[in-house]
Scaffold this active site. Structure first.
Site, PDB file in Angstrom:
ATOM      1  CD  GLU A 131      96.722  36.631  -3.402  1.00 49.25           C
ATOM      2  OE1 GLU A 131      97.573  36.803  -2.273  1.00 49.25           O
ATOM      3  OE2 GLU A 131      95.709  37.004  -3.679  1.00 49.25           O
ATOM      4  CB  SER A 431      52.201   3.224  28.448  1.00 48.25           C
ATOM      5  OG  SER A 431      50.762   3.115  28.499  1.00 48.25           O
TER       6      SER A 431
END
Length: 798
Positions: A131, A431
């Site tokens: 860098e 149900s």
């Protein structure tokens, strides 16, 4: 005021400020000589050089200002460098509905702070080589880059320019964005201030702990673990220390860790762009040789470390993000809702957001205690390990999801919701789905005291299962009221309701209540009820069996549907986010305009009709010995669905119900492939009135008690409907036996006993179970239904 540096050993301002010659003293490294004193000649020379550079920077700033860039150059006169808080940056926090208690974090920073003086020199050398190879020799700025920025401002050329490590960190610290000359100047000014306040190793430490390396890893330690499973604290020569080749891989990633959609560059992660990653790796090694951090012989022998490089799964949760908890599924819903609001993952992953959810901490705890296998108070604790339960609770008044338990974490299967992007999920509700058939029936003006033939279990040769009961086992036989059929959970009357009004009407009612997705049983395909015409879905995909719950739905949708009925037919979409805030420049959270909860209550049913349904459903919890504490009224409905066509075993069991303050849906089944579910004794088939009802009751009692809620009651029954409805297919009940002492009606009952029918009508109005004249001949049957009942017949005992 000086900047606050990241916490942790070696990262604060130097402690040793007492001695004039110490590292932090007035003539120590990184300090100018005391004003008016002789000092160290070398230090004085450096100070003069810095002063000259400062004037150069200021000169460039003036040039940029003269070119119309604004007052960025005045940054030099600011008192301090912006704080860079590595503990908070890049974190989006999710909190409970109280707005402060943390539930989890989205895009939480996978970072482990490490002392700058403990980081392996091999790693430091690799990063500097990649860098900023002249890092140790410059004064923090790239003069050529600054000059280029100023010149390009005049010429209109490219505004980009190379940045030093100090400038890159300054950019992070100031949270600057956009690559332009303004940023370049301000970045340079802040870099100069950093160079004056800290030494090179400190600045490099700040930088290594701050930057992003891809794979969700922030900081060098997290990156080393993510890429190689190693620590940067292990020094060269020790076991498991990072090699120069491995360190170069990490350093090479920094330039662009992930793909860029704008430029199309794939980044330098070797897993996504191996060729570019190796080129950048070679560049880094060559610079290490140039700086004498690697010998030419080592470079010649260097091989790309493919064998030690770890494979990355982007779907896995980063460290500490909260997906490994039962509330992990909440995170998934929050992500989806943020996306729908226009806040994509790429945005919230940058951090700074605070999301207040609808989840109530006490309610969530009650849900987990009631439904988790590991909970000692849960009925699930006594069942085999492959049994699973799901529970969702929704506030009927606003649709807020108060509690959500769909499994042990957010990365596995969600038993309460959809999976695989909506391609799978859901369970046959049995149900419990009859509550929507009731809503459809009341819409069609079918009263609750209408009479139905519960023994008519054959539709042109197709057997209709009546919840495990044969015709001769049904006491009310051919004259069962709709209320009796609901409480006793007979399937046959509901089948004929769907046949009479059309199954699409049942689908429509379910959709309006809150069922968004339903799966067919022929192919297991999901169908979005919100976007399709019910007439296109039924009976093509959902036939008359929809009336008693053959087709799978999610627990979340079912809880939403129950909530709509509890709210007297007013629908509020179930949701998980209350508010979205973002941290402002002053560090305080402010609401993001246009985002967050948008309540839109929508009446979808006639309130009086829903009151009739709720009045009947309130009789069920007590009927199955699951009354709530303090005599608290609650609606309820159980449901069971068989495992196979023989109907000898059950595969899904449910209990749903509500009070005016909360609606809850509970499902119990098994993980993976559906298997038979038994009660804790190992012999009895599990039904909805067993373990699911026990879980539901435990949660509901805890919820109301822990939140200190008052007892609220539902509206009274309104007895809506058309007494002369053409749909019911039952017959009139036999006349009551003569009352002793009143046998004088004889052959002229209408004359001798004129009040008999009126009294009977009055009784019907009082108890809801009066007579309903039959529809001669019953409804006209549709075309013959083909084949048996897919997946398990017709619903089991509830």
């Amino acid at each position: 005021m000086r900047p606050t540096s990241p916490a942790g050993p070696g990262f604060g301002r130097p402690d040793v400020l007492e001695g004039p010659g110490g590292p932090g003293g007035p003539t120590g490294p990184g300090r100018r000589a005391a004003k008016g004193g002789k000092g160290d000649p070398a230090a004085i020379k450096r100070a003069k050089r810095r002063k000259r550079i400062n004037w150069i920077v200021a000169g460039f700033a003036v040039v940029v200002m003269m070119a119309g860039a604004g007052v960025v150059g005045l940054t030099w006169f600011y008192d301090d460098v912006p704080t860079y808080n590595t503990e908070e940056l890049q974190a989006t926090t999710i909190v409970y509905e109280d707005g402060k208690t943390q539930l989890a974090k989205l895009g939480e920073v996978n970072r482990t702070l490490v002392p700058h003086d403990k980081i392996s020199e091999v790693v430091k050398h690799a990063v500097v080589a990649a860098e900023d190879k002249n890092f140790q020799n410059h004064e923090g700025i790239d003069l050529k880059g600054i000059a280029r920025a100023a010149w390009n401002n005049f010429t209109g050329g490219d505004t980009q320019g190379a940045s030093t490590i100090t400038q890159q960190y300054a950019r992070h610290a100031a949270d600057l964005s956009g690559i332009n000359y303004n940023r370049k100047i301000r970045e340079a000014v802040l870099a100069r201030k950093l160079e004056q306040d800290y030494d090179k190793d400190q600045i490099l430490g700040f930088y290594l702990n701050a930057i992003y390396f891809g794979r969700g890893a922030y900081g060098i330690e997290a990156a080393a673990q993510s890429y190689f499973g190693k620590s940067v604290l292990v020094q060269p020569g020790q076991k498991n220390a990072l090699t120069k080749e491995e360190a170069a891989v990490l350093a090479a990633v920094i330039k662009q860790p992930e793909p860029d959609k704008v430029t199309g560059h794939k980044g330098y992660d070797p897993q996504t762009n191996p060729e570019a990653a190796k080129d950048r790796w070679g560049y880094t090694l060559n610079n290490m040789v140039e700086k004498n951090w690697m010998t030419a012989e080592e470079r010649a022998k260097a091989a790309y470390p493919e064998k030690t490089l770890k494979e990355y799964n982007p779907k896995l949760c980063n460290i500490g993000c909260g997906a490994d908890k039962p509330t992990g599924n909440v995170i998934n819903y929050v992500r989806d809702e943020l996306e729908a609001m226009g806040i994509p993952a790429a945005d919230w992953k940058k951090g700074g957001y605070r999301i207040t959810t609808t989840i109530n901490q006490k309610a969530q705890k009650a849900a987990e205690d009631a439904a988790r296998n590991a909970s000692k108070v849960s009925p699930m604790n006594k069942l085999p390990k492959h049994y699973r339960a799901a529970l969702v609770a929704v506030d009927p008044t606003n649709g807020r999801v108060l509690a959500y338990y769909g499994g042990e974490n957010g990365t596995g299967y969600d038993y309460a919701g959809l999976n695989e992007g909506g391609k799978s999920g859901g369970h046959a509700p049995g149900s419990t789905f009859k509550i929507y058939t009731l809503a459809a029936a009341l819409r069609a003006e079918i009263p609750m005291d209408s009479r139905w033939d519960a023994t008519k279990d054959d539709d042109n040769g197709r057997k209709i299962s009546n919840a495990g009961r044969e015709a001769n086992q049904i006491s009310c036989g051919k004259n069962c009221t709709l209320e009796q059929s609901t409480i006793s959970s007979f399937n046959v009357p509901f089948y004929w309701i769907a046949d009479s009004i059309g199954p699409h009407k049942v689908v429509e009612a379910a959709r309006d209540a809150g069922i968004r997705t339903m799966f067919d049983t022929s192919k297991g395909q999901p169908h979005d009820l919100t976007s399709a015409d019910p007439k296109e879905l039924a009976p093509t995909h959902f036939d008359n069996e929809v009336a008693f719950g053959q087709y799978p739905i999610t627990v979340l949708d079912h809880a939403n549907g129950v909530a709509t009925l509890a709210n007297r037919g007013v629908y509020n979409k179930a949701h998980f986010i209350v508010s979205v805030e973002k941290r402002g420049a002053n560090g305080q959270f402010v609401k993001v305009a246009g985002k967050g909860e948008k309540l839109a209550p929508e009446p979808r049913f006639v309130a009086n009709q829903i009151d009739d349904i709720n009045a009947v459903l309130q009789k069920i919890p007590g009927n199955i010995n699951n009354k709530l504490d303090d005599g608290r009224p609650a609606t309820g409905k159980t449901g069971t669905w068989e495992l196979n066509q023989e109907r000898s075993d059950n595969g899904d069991a449910w209990m749903v119900g509500a009070t005016p303050q909360v609606a809850a849906a509970v499902w119990v089944g098994t993980e993976g492939q559906r298997r038979a579910i038994k009660e804790a004794n190992g012999r009895s088939n599990m039904t909805g009135s067993g373990t699911p009802a026990a879980i539901w009751e435990l949660f509901m009692d805890r919820f109301h008690k822990d939140l200190g809620l008052e007892v609220k009651r539902f509206e009274e029954r309104k007895n809506t409907g058309d007494p002369d409805s053409p749909y019911p297919n039952g017959v009139a009940p036999p006349p009551p036996p003569p009352t002793p002492g009143n046998n004088n009606c004889g052959l002229l009952p209408d004359i001798l006993c004129p009040d008999r029918d009126r009294d009977r009508d009055r009784d019907r109005d009082n108890n809801g179970n009066g007579n309903q004249q039959p529809n001669p001949g019953g409804p006209t049957s549709g075309p013959p239904l083909q084949g048996g009942l897919p997946g398990g017949g017709g619903g089991g005992d509830d």
